[in-house]
Design an enzyme around this catalytic site. Structure first.
Site, PDB file in Angstrom:
ATOM      1  CG  ASP A 507      -2.952   1.156   0.932  1.00  0.00           C
ATOM      2  OD1 ASP A 507      -1.817   1.956   0.272  1.00  0.00           O
ATOM      3  OD2 ASP A 507      -3.808   0.815   0.000  1.00  0.00           O
ATOM      4  CD  GLU A 510       3.632   3.596  -0.395  1.00  0.00           C
ATOM      5  OE1 GLU A 510       2.495   4.717  -0.502  1.00  0.00           O
ATOM      6  OE2 GLU A 510       2.977   2.306  -0.109  1.00  0.00           O
ATOM      7  CG  ASP A 583      -1.461  -2.407  -4.336  1.00  0.00           C
ATOM      8  OD1 ASP A 583      -1.902  -3.365  -3.383  1.00  0.00           O
ATOM      9  OD2 ASP A 583      -1.509  -2.151  -5.109  1.00  0.00           O
TER      10      ASP A 583
END
Lengths: 932, 519
Positions: A507, A510, A583
């Protein structure tokens, strides 16, 4: 969504410059591209050429253009500044491609004073034309323009310059009157030095030590009305306009991997992943462009009145490296792209089961308790997930022993029922010397560096003060692999408190940095090789998943297929596992757009995708949750997840009737695992996505090109339209052909009227159709987890088309090793063929099973291979034949005796159920249904 | 097939065919189709021995142990079910028959459990005995209290009479003296002081509330909001309140924190000369405000005024018409004697206004005592009512003994404390007062009062509010055990805690089961 956290185009210097360039081009009637080629400098080298490109506004700057035609007619166009002050980033394809693409050996180039032209293709109907002045590159098929580069003259590669030089070009203000120094570039580049040397957003200043280096490129599809792709955006599959009179959004689509809190359900803003691949489609052809750029990129789209689509790509840095994929069908484009960037490998079979996740299951006893509740209520589930709270102080790998005192025992308790655990490992490392992962990474000096290029960049994330491994640094690779070993090697720390079956969740890659500009890293951070973060930003997350995938694979020898879920992704990420849409919110809008996003990801070559069931944020009402489970059950990646602030919503907590509805949906998914696995096999070969939107299935049917709320599952013939609105009682499914479709649950045949089939869609009903002509293999016995279905018998639904024929297939292997490479597979083709009597309709139907693997030359295939022997006991227990007009006279196993069967006819719809033909799935067999 | 259904699985003969009818009567099938690993019946009843029908039950006989029923989804799935120690859930030869060992193990376990319950139930019966004793004690207490109340009521009556009469005598003179500018100014000062105190308290409360909110934010903020504004607020609060950074606290790096707090304290101790510090305000302001100004007025008079030989009460005869004098004298004597009896009067020398005041104080003291006694009686009554209430301390009063018993569990970062029937708290080990996790609100709402299940759960609700979340609450899950103790604490959802523990109060005597079995 906090708009103030993220830039709009007008807040991004290079995007402003790019859009201003496009505006000037509109205003100036004499606008033409300043870039050109001088024919004598052109040096052909089969199957392409290299030449200089001159800019009339900067005659002293040298550019080099390279055009090559590869196999399958893929065109690669590269341009870079030669001998510039600095070097543009040119390594994006090193990470995105699986290798150097093969050259075409079938191209004929001709060069005259105005253009170079290549003719190629098996029918010699492909033409690549490079116009010299101004520079323009056009791909033709059959004389029709497919893609045009720089047709609008917006191409601009900002050359490297010194701050001093650039100052000279600026205005010099005189007394009372402004004296303009002659700026010969102004008509093209504009007369201000807009954000050339630094840029401030909110409290962050990007120092831009390299100065301006952006890249603007116009790509036009003059004859295609629809464009798809460039995930990830929460928008329609067929991308709407961002400029011009038809614009739906004011900003361009943006590709800049970002952790967007509570993202909007309809917006061009960038999200977690970026794939710079765009398909353009019309009823006559499909073509695509892969713009291999890794820096922040904005894409304006305009559907123009004449019918085509104009796009404008504005990137912050990097060389021009564009691939034109000629098609001409969607399937061709998928395969061409797959040959460049690879396909999604066949995943571990269990990863197609149901995943139960929550932030967080708080203790090992909690995990056991959740598992017990699933079993008490007989809900199938394959995977339990642990989010960040398992880790002490968010130091990934390190268990919080107060709540997880026995992690290995817990994992083994889950694995005892053939289930798996997936555990999160994020890329930010707590800067703490009692954390062996950070300590070692720091010693190895493989952490991302701050802008001065010295020491360790420090940012804020879950654990507080954190640093990030630079996965571009080769020194990090072996180190990362060593961490996942479940036994200690050379005394280095490794994850001994884990098992080899554990899947990994990557996760925040980015990367998400809570106190960074736009919640990510400063662009002037320094990576391996001295590249700035701005150059590699969109690739960064892929490298993390890439190395995690390799690390998970390296745990065992021989290796087993790892499972890695990533949030950030780039072109090529499909090779390293699954993604999810991040999300999302528990709203109907997010449920609906989640389907479109998964479809778009399929177009982007990344089929193993899904959205969080129930929505990450919020507490979905039971009706919404039930509908969302249907969306999930028809997504390649099927996971429920929830934010830590939400109420628990595991399906066993639901009241009746919702609880039983979800149980039925879970069981439906499990019964269809053979369909899903077979579809994954196909996509792992062809790159054609698993969820197939209407334009992929019916590329010539104009009316279906904009449809993105229904889809087919692989080539199985299943068509589903999940309900994504409250209180729905029925839905209308679009059908592109005059064919019979059968309701999956009632067997009711439907023929489309005005291209529609209307189906009841109460909460306990799923609009799911079988396309006539399909054979669907299922396993109907409920089990606790998918590996426990290994020996269960098959049911075949034989859905005859209007001529009484059908086909289907099933692919099986051990689901966890690479044994399929050695031919350890069972791959069966099923067929139903009708013999017709003149004027009397069907006389007999022969339903048969044949070996498909034997036709391929994969490995040393042997029908009696080890895997086939291990499932030798697996029967086909039931055949359901749909579309027989009348009751059969007899049903016989070919070479055997009459079988037991039942025929029921209702409203002219005949359903034949053949009971236990006593055939094995690994064998060739045939059943003959005689009607006359 | 379980023994109770075995009689249903017999074929009926139709001509040469043996047939069987699905248990729901929906279909007649060939007898050979029963247990042939193919689901014929809608209700799945034709496949009691296979996994062919969903939602079915499979019965393992488990000879040597106890028969068990498992879901059909667990049959023939390649795993040997624990419940089927005879291995009958899988193909023959796959799973060993372990019923002997499992049976023995089971017996052992049952025996251990029996033992635990036996010991536990002994303790429990002592709780019940306690409840009975408590009942008796309360009953006696209540009887005593009733009597005491009567006495005190009479006493109050008597004192009220005296005080009223004394007051009426002194009121006129007092009124006059109160006109003194000094006294008036004193009153204004007093009012101002009171107002300041009220405002000060309001501010303190507000500051505390803000502090609580910020502390709650600091310990409870959710980093996923990724909101640097929140982080800044936390850091700002930490700087202001001299707290260590929350992540450092978790690291156990407390040395620095203590130093900071210490420094803060020294700074606070530096005072402006003569001004009160916070502690003094806290301690003495109240007293100052409560000063009896009337008494002060009179004392002041005594000190500075021309010493009047007689106090108002004694000199009042000067103002009275002669006709009234005899009756006045007799009344005065009786009052004075009464005052001296209480030890508050000083005979003829003391100031009568002060004395009237003292009479008032005596009255209010007596009234207060009466009220306390009445309250005590009311509480005792309530306790008596609760004692054997199935909705309170249980039908046998077995929980009474534990009323207010505090159990705690140290989880490293926090200590969790549950005071039964009162309040649950979370106390950080790094210092600070912690949060209320809720007050006792109910037993298990999923069961009915009187049922054993009802007493296995307690709910504590309306605790301190979570930042961006609900009020904290606790579900206390109890089982029979020989000790009153907490075992585990888990925050299953944000700010909703599940605490498990044991108590002998749940160890019902073994005989209970026996009687049930016989029935």
């Amino acid at each position: 969504f906090k708009p103030s956290d993220f830039k709009t185009c007008s807040q991004s210097g290079f995007c402003r410059r790019g859009r201003a360039l496009a505006e000037r081009s509109q205003e100036l009637s004499s606008w033409h591209s300043p870039y050109s080629i001088k024919p004598p400098e052109l040096s052909p080298h089969q199957p392409g050429f290299t030449t200089n490109v001159h800019s009339s506004v900067y005659p002293n700057v040298k550019f080099v253009l390279d055009v090559i035609i590869h196999e399958e007619g893929i065109v690669r166009v590269r341009m870079d500044e030669e001998n510039g002050l600095r070097k543009r980033y040119n390594e994006a394809t090193q990470w995105a491609l699986i290798g150097e693409p093969l050259l075409s050996d079938d191209v004929l180039w001709t060069v005259d004073s105005k253009k170079a032209k290549a003719v190629y293709g098996p029918k010699k109907d492909m033409e690549l034309v490079v116009d010299f002045n101004p520079l323009k590159i056009t791909l033709f098929r059959g004389g029709v323009e497919q893609v045009v580069l720089n047709g609008r003259g917006l191409m601009h590669m900002e050359h490297f310059r010194t701050k001093e030089d650039s100052k000279l070009a600026e205005h010099i203000e005189g007394e009372g009157q402004s004296v303009l120094q002659v700026n010969s570039a102004a008509w093209f580049e504009g007369d201000t030095q807009d954000a050339f040397w630094d840029e401030t957003f909110s409290t962050w200043t990007d120092t831009k030590p390299k100065g301006p280096e952006s890249l603007s490129l116009d790509i036009t599809f003059p004859n295609h009305a629809h464009v798809y792709g460039i995930p990830q955006h929460a928008t329609n599959l067929s991308l709407p306009s961002t400029t011009g009179p038809t614009a739906r959004y004011t900003d361009p689509f943006r590709l800049y991997n970002a952790d967007v809190f509570e993202y909007l359900a309809d917006s061009p803003t960038s999200l977690y992943g970026s794939i710079p691949l765009m398909h353009a489609h019309s009823a006559t052809s499909t073509v695509a462009v892969f713009n291999a750029i890794a820096s922040e990129t904005w894409i304006d789209i305009a559907h123009v009145e004449k019918g085509g689509v104009e796009t404008h790509w504005i990137s912050e840095s990097g060389i021009l490296d564009v691939f034109l994929l000629p098609g001409p069908t969607p399937a061709d484009v998928f395969t061409q792209y797959a040959h460049l960037t690879g396909t999604a490998p066949l995943p571990a079979h269990w990863s197609l089961g149901y995943h139960q996740c929550r932030w967080n299951y708080v203790s090992s006893d909690d995990v056991r308790g959740v598992q017990d509740r699933f079993d008490e209520d007989d809900f199938p589930v394959d995977v339990f997930w642990l989010d960040i709270e398992y880790a002490e102080d968010h130091k990934y790998f390190m268990w919080n022993k107060k709540t997880f005192p026995d992690p290995v025992e817990m994992t083994k308790d889950v694995e005892a029922v053939e289930r798996k655990m997936v555990i999160i490992v994020d890329p930010h490392l707590k800067r703490s010397n009692d954390y062996p992962v950070y300590k070692r990474a720091s010693e190895l000096e493989v952490l991302v560096k701050p802008k001065n290029g010295e020491g360790e960049y420090e940012g804020w994330c879950w654990p507080g003060s954190s640093s990030w491994i630079d996965f571009f640094h080769p020194g990090s690779w072996d180190f990362w692999i060593s961490l996942f070993k479940t036994d200690t090697i050379d005394g280095q720390w490794s994850w001994t408190e884990s098992t080899n079956n554990v899947g990994i969740w990557n996760d925040m890659n980015e990367p998400s940095v809570f106190n960074g500009p736009e919640i990510t890293m400063p662009k002037d951070n320094i990576h391996y090789g001295g590249w700035e973060h701005r150059d590699v930003h969109n690739i960064n997350g892929m490298l993390f998943a890439n190395h995690t995938f390799q690390a998970a694979e390296a745990r065992t020898d021989p290796p087993r297929r790892p499972f890695v879920l990533t949030r950030a992704f780039y072109a090529g990420s499909q090779r390293f596992g699954a993604m999810w849409t991040g999300d999302n919110l528990g709203t109907w809008e997010h449920m609906a757009v989640g389907i479109k996003m998964v479809l778009a990801n399929g177009v982007g070559g990344m089929p193993f995708a899904g959205s969080d069931i129930g929505g990450f944020f919020g507490n979905p009402e039971p009706e919404m949750l039930v509908r969302w489970y249907v969306v999930g059950a028809f997504s390649p990646f099927f996971r429920a997840h929830a934010h830590i602030d939400t109420k628990r919503r595991e399906p066993y907590l639901l009241e009746e009737p919702y609880k039983s509805l979800v149980r039925d949906i879970l069981r439906l998914r499990y019964s269809m695992l053979p369909v899903w696995y077979t579809a994954f096999r196909e996509t792992s070969e062809s790159g054609v996505p698993i969820l197939r939107p209407q334009y992929v299935m019916f590329p010539k049917d104009d009316a279906g090109f904009g449809i993105d709320d229904q889809f087919y599952v692989g080539s199985s013939g299943l068509l589903v339209k999940p309900v994504t609105e409250k209180g729905v009682k029925e839905v209308s499914v679009y059908i592109a052909e005059d064919q019979v479709y059968y309701d999956y649950f009632t067997n009711q045949p439907h023929r489309p009227k005005n291209r529609q089939i209307t189906l009841p869609a109460n909460l306990d009903q799923i609009p799911l159709l079988i396309r006539g002509g399909s054979i669907i293999p299922t396993r109907e016995r409920p089990r606790r987890s998918s590996p426990l279905m290994k020996h269960d018998p098959f049911t075949l639904r034989v859905a005859l088309d209007t001529s009484g024929n059908a086909r289907g297939e099933v692919y099986l292997d051990d689901g966890e090793t690479y044994g399929y490479d050695k031919g350890n597979v069972v791959w069966r083709g099923f067929g139903a063929e009708s013999t017709k009597r003149k004027g009397k309709g069907i006389g007999a139907v022969r339903i048969s099973s044949v070996d498909l693997a034997v036709r391929t030359q994969v490995g040393a295939y042997d029908p009696k291979n080890e895997f086939a022997r291990s499932v030798g006991d697996v029967r086909v227990e039931k055949l359901v034949v749909l579309g027989l007009g009348k009751k059969p006279l007899s049903v016989v196993l070919e070479g055997g005796s009459e079988l037991e069967w039942e025929f029921a006819s209702k409203d002219g719809a005949g359903v034949l159920v053949i009971k236990d033909p006593a055939v094995r799935v690994v064998d060739d067999w045939a059943v003959v249904v005689k009607l006359e | 097939v379980p023994p109770s259904l075995i009689s249903k699985y017999v074929p009926s003969t139709k001509g040469s065919r043996q047939t069987w009818t699905c248990l729901d009567g929906s279909k007649e099938i060939a007898w050979s189709a029963v247990n042939d690993d193919y689901c014929d019946c809608q209700d799945g009843s034709d496949e009691p021995g296979s996994s062919a029908c969903p939602n079915n039950k499979f019965y393992c006989r488990n000879e040597g142990h106890i028969g068990a029923t498992i879901q059909s989804s667990h049959v023939n799935d390649g795993l040997c079910e624990q419940e089927c120690c005879d291995g009958s859930d899988e193909l023959p030869g796959m799973c060993p028959n372990t019923c002997q060992e499992v049976g023995a193990e089971h017996k052992k376990k049952m025996e251990a459990e029996r033992k635990l319950r036996k010991t536990g139930s002994k303790i429990r019966s002592s709780y019940i005995a306690y409840a009975h004793k408590e009942k008796k004690r309360l009953e006696t207490l209540i009887a005593d209290l009733v009597k005491e109340i009567e006495t005190r009521e009479k006493e109050v009556e008597r004192l009220r009479d005296i005080a009223e009469r004394a007051e009426s005598l002194s009121a006129a003179e007092l009124e006059h003296k109160k006109q003194s500018p000094l006294y008036q100014s004193l009153l204004v000062h007093n009012t101002a002081l009171k107002s300041l105190q009220t405002e000060h308290k309001k501010h303190l409360e507000r500051e505390k509330a803000l502090g609580d909110i910020l502390t709650s934010l600091r310990t409870g903020y959710n980093p996923n909001y990724q909101d640097m504004a929140v982080l800044e607020a936390v850091r700002g609060w930490e700087a202001l309140a001299g707290l260590p950074h929350i992540n450092d606290v978790r690291k156990g790096d407390d040395g620095e924190a203590d130093a900071t707090t210490e420094k803060q304290k020294t700074e606070d101790d530096v005072e402006d000369e003569g001004l009160w510090n916070a502690a003094k305000i806290e301690k003495e302001l109240d007293q100052l405000i409560k000063t009896d100004h009337v008494t002060l007025l009179l004392e002041h008079d005594q000190l500075v005024g021309p010493a009047s030989a007689q106090s108002l009460l004694l000199d009042i005869s000067a103002y009275l018409p002669d006709a009234l004098l005899p009756s006045y004298y007799s009344f005065r004597d009786s009052v004075l004697s009464a005052l001296s009896v209480f030890g508050i009067g000083h005979g003829g020398t003391s100031d009568t206004s002060a004395e009237s005041n003292r009479a008032r104080v005596a009255l209010s003291d007596a009234e207060h005592s009466l009220k306390l006694t009445q309250d005590e009686q009311r509480t005792a009554n309530e306790d008596l009512m609760d004692l054997f209430d199935p909705d309170g301390f249980g039908p046998e009063g077995e929980w009474k003994k534990l009323d207010g018993t505090c159990l705690s569990k140290d989880t490293g970062e926090y200590t969790y404390e549950v005071c039964l029937f009162d309040e649950a708290r979370q106390i950080p080990k790094s210092g600070g007062s912690g949060f209320s996790l809720g007050k006792f609100s109910s037993w298990n709402k999923a069961a009915r009062p009187g049922e054993p299940e009802y007493y296995t759960r307690q709910h504590y609700t309306q605790g301190a509010k979570c930042w961006n979340g609900p009020h904290r609450s606790v579900e206390l899950v109890l089982t029979c055990g020989t000790e009153n103790t907490l075992l585990t604490v888990a925050e299953m959802e944000k700010c909703e805690y599940q605490i498990t523990g044991t108590t002998p109060a749940l160890c019902r005597p073994l005989e209970d089961e026996h009687t049930k079995d016989e029935l």
